[in-house]
Write a protein that holds these residues in place. Structure first.
Motif, PDB file in Angstrom:
ATOM      1  N   ASP A  20       0.818  -1.213   0.000  1.00  0.00           N
ATOM      2  CA  ASP A  20       0.000   0.000   0.000  1.00  0.00           C
ATOM      3  C   ASP A  20       0.853   1.264   0.000  1.00  0.00           C
ATOM      4  O   ASP A  20       0.427   2.307  -0.509  1.00  0.00           O
ATOM      5  N   ALA A  34       1.607   1.805  -3.487  1.00  0.00           N
ATOM      6  CA  ALA A  34       0.402   2.193  -4.222  1.00  0.00           C
ATOM      7  C   ALA A  34       0.036   3.647  -3.963  1.00  0.00           C
ATOM      8  O   ALA A  34      -0.362   4.367  -4.884  1.00  0.00           O
ATOM      9  N   TYR A  35       0.199   4.091  -2.684  1.00  0.00           N
ATOM     10  CA  TYR A  35      -0.200   5.484  -2.439  1.00  0.00           C
ATOM     11  C   TYR A  35       0.425   6.141  -1.216  1.00  0.00           C
ATOM     12  O   TYR A  35       0.717   7.331  -1.236  1.00  0.00           O
ATOM     13  N   ASN A  38      -6.481   7.728  -9.269  1.00  0.00           N
ATOM     14  CA  ASN A  38      -5.989   7.394  -7.943  1.00  0.00           C
ATOM     15  C   ASN A  38      -6.970   7.947  -6.908  1.00  0.00           C
ATOM     16  O   ASN A  38      -6.901   9.120  -6.529  1.00  0.00           O
ATOM     17  N   VAL A  39      -7.894   7.094  -6.495  1.00  0.00           N
ATOM     18  CA  VAL A  39      -8.917   7.515  -5.545  1.00  0.00           C
ATOM     19  C   VAL A  39      -8.282   7.964  -4.231  1.00  0.00           C
ATOM     20  O   VAL A  39      -8.718   8.931  -3.603  1.00  0.00           O
ATOM     21  N   TYR A  40      -7.216   7.276  -3.836  1.00  0.00           N
ATOM     22  CA  TYR A  40      -6.570   7.588  -2.553  1.00  0.00           C
ATOM     23  C   TYR A  40      -6.102   9.039  -2.484  1.00  0.00           C
ATOM     24  O   TYR A  40      -6.068   9.636  -1.402  1.00  0.00           O
ATOM     25  N   SER A  41      -5.722   9.608  -3.620  1.00  0.00           N
ATOM     26  CA  SER A  41      -5.176  10.971  -3.611  1.00  0.00           C
ATOM     27  C   SER A  41      -6.226  12.007  -3.236  1.00  0.00           C
ATOM     28  O   SER A  41      -5.872  13.164  -2.957  1.00  0.00           O
ATOM     29  N   TRP A  97     -15.274   7.397 -12.141  1.00  0.00           N
ATOM     30  CA  TRP A  97     -16.067   6.598 -11.219  1.00  0.00           C
ATOM     31  C   TRP A  97     -17.467   6.443 -11.780  1.00  0.00           C
ATOM     32  O   TRP A  97     -17.849   7.127 -12.746  1.00  0.00           O
ATOM     33  N   ASN A 128      -0.371  -1.665  -9.251  1.00  0.00           N
ATOM     34  CA  ASN A 128      -0.371  -0.226  -9.015  1.00  0.00           C
ATOM     35  C   ASN A 128       0.834   0.165  -8.162  1.00  0.00           C
ATOM     36  O   ASN A 128       0.823   1.168  -7.470  1.00  0.00           O
ATOM     37  N   ASP A 157      -5.152   1.212 -11.615  1.00  0.00           N
ATOM     38  CA  ASP A 157      -6.337   0.997 -10.793  1.00  0.00           C
ATOM     39  C   ASP A 157      -6.019   1.246  -9.329  1.00  0.00           C
ATOM     40  O   ASP A 157      -4.963   0.843  -8.829  1.00  0.00           O
ATOM     41  N   SER A 158      -6.929   1.904  -8.636  1.00  0.00           N
ATOM     42  CA  SER A 158      -6.799   2.010  -7.185  1.00  0.00           C
ATOM     43  C   SER A 158      -7.178   0.692  -6.525  1.00  0.00           C
ATOM     44  O   SER A 158      -6.489   0.200  -5.639  1.00  0.00           O
ATOM     45  N   GLN A 204     -11.290   0.783 -12.423  1.00  0.00           N
ATOM     46  CA  GLN A 204     -11.617   1.993 -13.179  1.00  0.00           C
ATOM     47  C   GLN A 204     -11.140   1.882 -14.622  1.00  0.00           C
ATOM     48  O   GLN A 204     -11.752   2.444 -15.531  1.00  0.00           O
TER      49      GLN A 204
END
Length: 617
Positions: A129, A132-133, A153-156, A344, A531, A543-544, A550
């Motif tokens: 992880d 990944a982010y 990147n949803v996490y961002s 999304w 990722n 992909d997140s 996505q």
């Protein structure tokens, strides 16, 4: 040895830089310090100030080396400013109980464990992880000079308070120091446990620290760049301040605000922090109910709102504003029906929710009934989807604390917050490491209950014998859980004689070196089945979540290879990095695979191990 000294000194400088601004604020009298919690107050305020400063600079796109140096100079300047007015602390004599062999043994075991974890944190490896982010996003922010959009990147767009501190560590030195920042939060958690247990008998803090460190999931997270230890430290501090607000009327105002400051930081660290903040706030509910009966409800409710509720909303709202700025949705990707957002859709939201609900022990009535026991007994392969082992010792500690410790307000408060948080956790993703934030609270409750129960024995010799037996048991549990960590840490200490560049070669896949050497600087990669982008020094789309792809939604399941190629070019994709391993329920469109197998459309540039690199023609 030089590596240990170098990073030990660097971490010490980070700790000093964080502590000095908080010390200046407290010394100036801008925040009243609850009695006995001065150091904790200074640390909490310092961490919050640094996070707010980095957020502001990143939002203005002025986050760079010069900005970091300015913040460091400001921290040193604050120390110079308050030094003349800061009284020297009184010298205290250590309690005589510290000379007990059993206590000294436990202290030694704890120190060896922390040193071993420090050696692990010095490793150049980057966990999943984090790649990944947790580390990748702050690296990209550093390179951009502040916040930027990171496609798919949803996490961002989630709260990233801990990652901002990682950003400063990487800007000042490198990502290993960022890992040590998370390690530092683990050390601060040990400090918070000791502070919470300090009013009790000698050795209580050591017992609490041992109970916490005996959890395998804590051992797993201590040396890597995740965020749960940071959330755990701030949640523990929030509870300690809230307990002080309840028990000392003269300190209620400042203690409520400090608790709110911690809760806002927890929310800015992780979305689940909302549940944690709510649990902390509910500790004050009995005081509000009592105020209704005594006729001072208006005063109490206004004080609670002004000092706790409103500060939490104001201090955590910048993260919602940031998400709305980049996606149009302050809660992205949630509530997509109401706010929308890029990359999304409603089906993706349903897939993500199904994946989250699929983690853990099940969602039936019997599953929830057995959940507290299953959490502790899921081990080995059965725990794979659960994340890690929490530790079976809690099966005895928690019921023991409930049965014998509820007279103690601190025990009641710690157990209440843990219980409320556990309920919220059970309704969301049931992953073991998401329980880390409440483990310090359970450790405090357990340690306080053990020592207060021992104090009920009238015969001092019997009491001492049982106490020593408890200390020996704690030492044994730490050795049992940490022995592999000790031996591996010793081996790592030998490896650290190598240079950093040589060490990185042992953990970084050669494909990232190929990308860095051979691909144009303006190349943009589409990452498939991976990722892991921390060591990728090119722009990328990945992909997140592999269970809610996505990329699949973007390319379309029924599109032709020509349509896929057109969509790739519209988003500036010039190369494709494919990892030869499927993840979760992810299935890319067949047309995408057809495209990558067409020599007229792509050229294979690299193939080694499980990685392939293609260039679009």
């Amino acid at each position: 040895m030089l590596r240990l000294i170098e990073y030990g000194a660097a971490l010490s400088c980070v700790a000093l830089a964080v502590w000095l601004p908080g010390r200046a604020i407290v010394a100036a009298g801008w925040i009243k310090t609850p009695m006995g919690l001065s150091r904790l107050t200074q640390l909490v305020v310092g961490i919050s100030l640094w996070t707010a400063a980095i957020f502001t600079l990143a939002a203005l796109n002025t986050w760079n080396d010069a900005a970091l140096k300015s913040l460091l100079l400001a921290a040193v300047g604050s120390w110079i400013w308050v030094r003349p007015r800061t009284p020297r602390p009184a010298v205290t004599v250590a309690p005589r109980g510290i000379t007990d062999p059993a206590r000294r043994t436990l202290d030694g075991v704890l120190v060896v464990s922390v040193v071993a974890l420090f050696l692990h944190a010095l490793s150049p490896s980057v966990s999943w992880d984090a790649s990944a982010y947790h580390l990748t996003i702050p690296r990209l922010y550093n390179e951009a000079g502040g916040f930027r959009a990171i496609p798919m990147n949803v996490y961002s767009n989630w709260p990233l308070g801990t990652e901002l501190l990682f950003s400063a560590a990487m800007l000042g030195k490198d990502y290993v120091l960022a890992k040590l920042v998370h390690f530092g939060f683990g050390v601060l958690t040990l400090l918070a446990i000791a502070l919470a247990c300090r009013p009790s008998a000698t050795g209580t803090g050591a017992i609490g620290s041992a109970l916490w460190l005996a959890s395998p999931v804590v051992l797993f997270e201590f040396p890597i760049a995740y965020i749960d230890l940071a959330e755990g430290f701030m949640l523990t501090a929030a509870v300690l301040f809230m307990l002080r607000a309840k028990t000392r009327p003269s300190e209620t105002e400042s203690a409520l605000f400090l608790s709110a400051l911690c809760c806002a930081w927890v929310i800015g660290c992780k979305i689940s922090g909302i549940a944690a903040a709510g649990a902390v706030g509910m500790l004050y509910l009995p005081e509000l109910v009592r105020s209704i009966r005594t006729g001072v409800a208006r005063e109490k409710f206004v004080q609670f709102g002004r000092s706790f509720a409103v500060p939490i909303v104001l201090l955590s709202s910048p993260w919602l504003i940031k998400a709305a700025w980049y996606t149009g949705n302050p809660f992205y990707p949630f509530w997509f029906d109401s706010f929308g957002g890029p990359d999304w859709s409603v089906p993706l939201g349903a897939q993500f929710d199904n994946w989250q609900q699929g983690l853990g022990m099940g969602r039936g009535f019997l599953d929830y009934l057995l959940l507290p026991v299953r959490v502790l007994f899921y081990t080995g392969d059965a725990a794979a989807a659960f994340g890690d082992e929490v530790g079976r010792h809690w099966l005895g500690i928690v019921p023991f604390s409930i049965a014998f410790g509820m007279r103690n307000p601190a025990v009641r408060g710690c157990l209440a917050v843990s219980g409320i948080y556990f309920v919220f956790w059970s309704l969301s993703a049931q992953n073991a490491r998401f329980l880390i934030p409440i483990l310090p609270l359970l450790a405090i409750a357990g340690a306080l209950t053990i020592t207060t129960t021992l104090a009920r024995f009238t015969a001092s010799t019997r009491q001492r014998s049982i106490r020593n037996a408890v200390l020996v048991a704690c030492s044994a549990s730490i050795v049992w859980v940490h022995l592999d960590s000790w031996t591996t840490g010793a081996k790592l200490a030998v490896l650290y004689q190598m240079r950093m560049s040589e060490l990185e070669q042992t953990v970084v896949d050669p494909v990232y070196g190929f990308i860095d050497r051979e691909l144009p600087k303006d190349a943009r990669l589409l990452m498939l089945n991976t990722n892991q982008a921390f060591f990728c020094r090119r722009e990328f789309i990945a992909d997140s979540f592999f269970e809610a792809s996505q990329i699949t939604a973007w390319l379309g399941s029924g599109s032709t290879s020509a349509e896929v190629l057109r969509r790739l070019r519209l988003r500036g994709i010039s190369h494709v990095l494919r990892f030869d391993q499927a993840w979760g329920g992810l299935e890319y469109p067949a047309s995408l695979h057809q495209l990558l197998n067409d020599p007229n459309a792509v050229q294979q540039l690299y193939r080694e191990g499980q990685f392939e690199v293609f260039a679009l023609r």
